[in-house]
Design an enzyme around this catalytic site. Sequence first.
Site, mmCIF file in Angstrom:
data_model
loop_
_atom_site.group_PDB
_atom_site.id
_atom_site.type_symbol
_atom_site.label_atom_id
_atom_site.label_comp_id
_atom_site.label_asym_id
_atom_site.label_seq_id
_atom_site.Cartn_x
_atom_site.Cartn_y
_atom_site.Cartn_z
ATOM 1 N N LYS A 115 -14.898 16.739 36.770
ATOM 2 C CA LYS A 115 -15.463 15.659 35.953
ATOM 3 C C LYS A 115 -14.896 15.685 34.538
ATOM 4 O O LYS A 115 -14.588 14.640 33.965
ATOM 5 C CB LYS A 115 -16.995 15.769 35.955
ATOM 6 C CG LYS A 115 -17.593 15.391 37.308
ATOM 7 C CD LYS A 115 -19.022 15.893 37.497
ATOM 8 C CE LYS A 115 -19.497 15.606 38.922
ATOM 9 N NZ LYS A 115 -20.796 16.188 39.236
ATOM 10 N N GLN A 155 -25.859 18.920 36.662
ATOM 11 C CA GLN A 155 -25.257 19.286 37.943
ATOM 12 C C GLN A 155 -26.281 19.952 38.858
ATOM 13 O O GLN A 155 -26.949 20.909 38.464
ATOM 14 C CB GLN A 155 -24.066 20.222 37.708
ATOM 15 C CG GLN A 155 -23.302 20.576 38.959
ATOM 16 C CD GLN A 155 -22.570 19.390 39.561
ATOM 17 O OE1 GLN A 155 -21.898 18.650 38.858
ATOM 18 N NE2 GLN A 155 -22.699 19.221 40.868
ATOM 19 N N ASP A 174 -25.998 9.208 37.212
ATOM 20 C CA ASP A 174 -26.084 9.580 38.622
ATOM 21 C C ASP A 174 -26.975 8.606 39.397
ATOM 22 O O ASP A 174 -26.968 8.601 40.624
ATOM 23 C CB ASP A 174 -26.665 10.990 38.771
ATOM 24 C CG ASP A 174 -25.593 12.064 38.932
ATOM 25 O OD1 ASP A 174 -24.504 11.732 39.423
ATOM 26 O OD2 ASP A 174 -25.862 13.224 38.576
#
Length: 288
Positions: free
Chosen positions: A52, A96, A119
């Site tokens: 990322k 994460q 997300d």
Amino acid sequence: MAQIIDGKLISAKVKDQVKEQVEKLNKQGVSVGLAVVLVGNNPASRVYVNSKKKACAAVGIYSEEHTLPEETTEEELLSLVQKLNADKKINGILVQLPLPRHIDENKIINAISPEKDVDAFHPQNVGRIMIGEFDFLPCTPAGIMELIASTGVEITGKRCVVIGRSNIVGKPMAMLLLHKNGTVTICHSKTQNLAEICREADILVAAVGVPKLVKKDMVKPGAVVIDVGMNRLDDGSLCGDVDFADVQETAGYITPVPGGVGPMTIAMLMQNTVTAAVLQKNAVVITD
């Protein structure tokens, strides 16, 4: 023999578009920033975070990494999330997963501002996906929709089967296919006659984390087969939830593992971060 859906190629095109958008925003004095939070030392999570960061650098998005030790308390993590929520230079926040067991993932997800939830895991964003009025889509399902679109196969009226009912992939995937007028069946560990149901699918999405679960006798000839699985075998090699070599003989289109869905997930995260910046700053991506 199935045509390979090249996730690396399609994701590169998406990232090129994102880079153009970022450059146009920068010319207007609008910056784009993503904060990634990693708690603990999960090796797979470290790989994802590095990918990322690399993608952010490639498209011109400012990125911050906040690496916290395994013993970080829930309160400390919540405090960091609130700090990032208030940080004007951060448009997207990604914590994460998975988190250490002593931290409630739902509590952390709910603490992220819906406007910065790139997300699309926050209940508010999940609800907006349900009714079809969303700003962000979960990155993996969004990437899968791009992969399906690349085949030229029209979803409207097609029988679509999703194997897996997770909040991250299975459920939102089913909703996106439904929004595109597919007739959708969700299968899971309690489903009876799985092979029979899968054989009806014009579009089959496998997202259960079971190595090589889907065999060619489960696939309708000519079907679009999307493999979300990323499983590491005893010999260290990677494979998906689909037995690629077997199914390739029957499917019309198929994604490889690796090189299929994975690259798209990161590309769509970049797109979501730009979308977040545009919405937060009331900016417009001016076209030439």
